[in-house]
Design a protein around this motif. Structure first.
Motif, PDB file in Angstrom:
ATOM      1  N   PHE A  40       0.630  -1.262  -0.027  1.00  0.00           N
ATOM      2  CA  PHE A  40      -0.009  -0.005  -0.035  1.00  0.00           C
ATOM      3  C   PHE A  40       0.810   1.248   0.005  1.00  0.00           C
ATOM      4  CE2 PHE A  40      -1.688   3.650   2.338  1.00  0.00           C
ATOM      5  CZ  PHE A  40      -2.623   4.009   1.558  1.00  0.00           C
ATOM      6  N   VAL A  41       1.919   1.303   0.861  1.00  0.00           N
ATOM      7  CA  VAL A  41       2.651   2.429   1.179  1.00  0.00           C
ATOM      8  C   VAL A  41       3.382   2.568  -0.318  1.00  0.00           C
ATOM      9  CG1 VAL A  41       4.493   3.304   2.394  1.00  0.00           C
ATOM     10  CG2 VAL A  41       2.730   2.373   3.515  1.00  0.00           C
ATOM     11  N   ASP A  42       3.917   1.651  -0.699  1.00  0.00           N
ATOM     12  CA  ASP A  42       4.712   1.694  -1.840  1.00  0.00           C
ATOM     13  C   ASP A  42       3.849   2.143  -3.208  1.00  0.00           C
ATOM     14  OD1 ASP A  42       6.995   1.156  -0.590  1.00  0.00           O
ATOM     15  OD2 ASP A  42       7.240  -1.085  -1.581  1.00  0.00           O
ATOM     16  N   THR A  43       2.821   1.547  -3.252  1.00  0.00           N
ATOM     17  CA  THR A  43       2.015   1.958  -4.559  1.00  0.00           C
ATOM     18  C   THR A  43       1.137   3.025  -4.362  1.00  0.00           C
ATOM     19  OG1 THR A  43       1.645  -0.368  -4.595  1.00  0.00           O
ATOM     20  CG2 THR A  43       0.077   0.962  -6.049  1.00  0.00           C
ATOM     21  N   PHE A  44       0.445   3.549  -3.062  1.00  0.00           N
ATOM     22  CA  PHE A  44      -0.343   4.682  -3.140  1.00  0.00           C
ATOM     23  C   PHE A  44      -0.007   5.830  -2.470  1.00  0.00           C
ATOM     24  CE2 PHE A  44      -3.054   0.872  -3.620  1.00  0.00           C
ATOM     25  CZ  PHE A  44      -3.783   1.237  -4.868  1.00  0.00           C
ATOM     26  N   PHE A  87      -5.280  -3.754  16.320  1.00  0.00           N
ATOM     27  CA  PHE A  87      -5.834  -5.116  16.425  1.00  0.00           C
ATOM     28  C   PHE A  87      -5.790  -5.934  15.308  1.00  0.00           C
ATOM     29  CE2 PHE A  87      -7.713  -2.412  19.747  1.00  0.00           C
ATOM     30  CZ  PHE A  87      -6.832  -2.966  20.884  1.00  0.00           C
ATOM     31  N   MET A  88      -4.942  -5.884  14.326  1.00  0.00           N
ATOM     32  CA  MET A  88      -4.886  -6.491  13.183  1.00  0.00           C
ATOM     33  C   MET A  88      -4.267  -7.884  13.290  1.00  0.00           C
ATOM     34  SD  MET A  88      -6.777  -4.799  11.139  1.00  0.00           S
ATOM     35  CE  MET A  88      -6.573  -5.431   9.588  1.00  0.00           C
ATOM     36  N   THR A  89      -4.197  -8.992  12.538  1.00  0.00           N
ATOM     37  CA  THR A  89      -3.690 -10.187  12.587  1.00  0.00           C
ATOM     38  C   THR A  89      -2.080  -9.939  12.047  1.00  0.00           C
ATOM     39  OG1 THR A  89      -3.650 -10.992  10.346  1.00  0.00           O
ATOM     40  CG2 THR A  89      -5.606 -11.537  12.009  1.00  0.00           C
ATOM     41  N   ASN A  90      -1.564 -10.920  12.374  1.00  0.00           N
ATOM     42  CA  ASN A  90       0.003 -11.093  11.675  1.00  0.00           C
ATOM     43  C   ASN A  90       0.235 -11.173  10.154  1.00  0.00           C
ATOM     44  OD1 ASN A  90       1.134 -10.282  14.079  1.00  0.00           O
ATOM     45  ND2 ASN A  90       1.215 -12.427  14.961  1.00  0.00           N
ATOM     46  N   ASP A  91      -0.902 -11.659   9.606  1.00  0.00           N
ATOM     47  CA  ASP A  91      -1.076 -11.853   8.218  1.00  0.00           C
ATOM     48  C   ASP A  91      -0.554 -10.574   7.444  1.00  0.00           C
ATOM     49  OD1 ASP A  91      -1.655 -12.104   5.445  1.00  0.00           O
ATOM     50  OD2 ASP A  91      -3.608 -13.123   5.856  1.00  0.00           O
ATOM     51  N   PRO A  92       0.635 -10.716   6.827  1.00  0.00           N
ATOM     52  CA  PRO A  92       1.096  -9.489   5.995  1.00  0.00           C
ATOM     53  C   PRO A  92       0.042  -8.755   4.949  1.00  0.00           C
ATOM     54  CG  PRO A  92       2.119 -11.414   5.122  1.00  0.00           C
ATOM     55  CD  PRO A  92       1.455 -12.073   6.314  1.00  0.00           C
ATOM     56  N   ASP A  93      -0.854  -9.519   4.432  1.00  0.00           N
ATOM     57  CA  ASP A  93      -1.896  -9.068   3.361  1.00  0.00           C
ATOM     58  C   ASP A  93      -3.177  -8.383   4.281  1.00  0.00           C
ATOM     59  OD1 ASP A  93      -0.460  -9.345   1.155  1.00  0.00           O
ATOM     60  OD2 ASP A  93      -1.170 -11.350   1.277  1.00  0.00           O
ATOM     61  N   ARG A  94      -3.008  -8.382   5.540  1.00  0.00           N
ATOM     62  CA  ARG A  94      -4.081  -7.943   6.404  1.00  0.00           C
ATOM     63  C   ARG A  94      -3.657  -6.966   7.527  1.00  0.00           C
ATOM     64  NH1 ARG A  94      -9.345  -8.357   5.065  1.00  0.00           N
ATOM     65  NH2 ARG A  94      -9.823  -8.515   7.383  1.00  0.00           N
ATOM     66  N   GLY A  95      -2.815  -6.090   7.367  1.00  0.00           N
ATOM     67  CA  GLY A  95      -2.100  -5.194   8.028  1.00  0.00           C
ATOM     68  C   GLY A  95      -2.887  -3.745   7.988  1.00  0.00           C
ATOM     69  N   CYS A  96      -2.047  -2.788   8.551  1.00  0.00           N
ATOM     70  CA  CYS A  96      -2.738  -1.561   8.677  1.00  0.00           C
ATOM     71  C   CYS A  96      -1.723  -0.392   8.445  1.00  0.00           C
ATOM     72  CB  CYS A  96      -3.627  -1.153  10.136  1.00  0.00           C
ATOM     73  SG  CYS A  96      -3.993   0.414  10.512  1.00  0.00           S
ATOM     74  N   ALA A  97      -1.990   0.576   7.587  1.00  0.00           N
ATOM     75  CA  ALA A  97      -1.193   1.841   7.452  1.00  0.00           C
ATOM     76  C   ALA A  97      -1.788   3.216   7.900  1.00  0.00           C
ATOM     77  CB  ALA A  97      -1.009   1.777   5.960  1.00  0.00           C
ATOM     78  N   MET A  98      -0.961   3.788   8.570  1.00  0.00           N
ATOM     79  CA  MET A  98      -1.461   5.065   9.116  1.00  0.00           C
ATOM     80  C   MET A  98      -0.873   6.135   8.575  1.00  0.00           C
ATOM     81  SD  MET A  98      -1.634   6.261  13.152  1.00  0.00           S
ATOM     82  CE  MET A  98      -0.687   7.467  13.325  1.00  0.00           C
ATOM     83  N   MET A  99      -1.494   7.151   8.102  1.00  0.00           N
ATOM     84  CA  MET A  99      -0.627   8.632   7.297  1.00  0.00           C
ATOM     85  C   MET A  99      -1.205   9.797   8.090  1.00  0.00           C
ATOM     86  SD  MET A  99      -1.191   6.042   4.913  1.00  0.00           S
ATOM     87  CE  MET A  99      -2.900   6.483   4.407  1.00  0.00           C
ATOM     88  N   GLY A 100      -0.349  10.528   8.656  1.00  0.00           N
ATOM     89  CA  GLY A 100      -0.889  11.559   9.435  1.00  0.00           C
ATOM     90  C   GLY A 100      -0.369  12.940   8.526  1.00  0.00           C
ATOM     91  N   MET A 101      -1.228  13.846   8.518  1.00  0.00           N
ATOM     92  CA  MET A 101      -1.179  15.023   7.550  1.00  0.00           C
ATOM     93  C   MET A 101      -1.112  16.366   8.275  1.00  0.00           C
ATOM     94  SD  MET A 101      -3.147  13.477   4.546  1.00  0.00           S
ATOM     95  CE  MET A 101      -4.324  12.782   5.651  1.00  0.00           C
TER      96      MET A 101
END
Length: 142
Positions: A40-44, A87-101
């Protein structure tokens, strides 16, 4: 002493760049859930003209007609994983990205005819919320 410093500041032509640190009440934070964080971070997010940054800047240029659409003045904090706090799992495809602005780099003198009865950051947050369904689809998030 203070007057002397002010007088000296007017004599220099060199611009001093500063880093603005915004308080929490002047920051907008977006959480993108159930995504591969790195992808997500790399692409978007990472690139200057990424989809996310272009979307965010478009919100402000639509509201503030004096802003140059080609120069994004939104300050973006480094995106990071919020897997544990969301509270996401350890599955790399079910993570969470946070962006502050924050919008502190947009000059106060900028005319924003579409922002009435609220602060710029309130307007910005509201517009991000309005686009949440579209962003969820674009980012394949949950």
């Amino acid at each position: 002493m203070i007057l002397e410093s002010i007088a000296l500041a007017h004599l220099t032509t060199e611009r001093i760049s500063t880093t603005t640190t915004a308080t929490a009440d002047k920051t907008a934070t977006v959480f993108v859930l159930a995504v591969n964080e790195k992808s997500f971070v790399d692409t978007f997010f990472t690139a200057t003209n990424s989809e996310f940054k272009t979307r965010a800047w478009q919100i402000m240029t639509d509201a503030c007609t004096d802003l140059d659409s080609s120069i994004n003045l939104i300050h973006y904090n480094t995106a990071y994983s919020c897997r544990k706090s969301c509270f996401m799992t350890n599955d790399p495809d079910r993570g969470c990205a946070m962006m502050g602005m924050h919008l502190e780099d947009i000059p106060e003198s900028t005319h924003c005819p579409s922002i009435v009865g609220q602060t710029r950051i309130e307007y910005f947050r509201e517009q991000l919320k309005k686009q949440s369904k579209e962003m969820k689809k674009t980012y394949s998030a949950s």
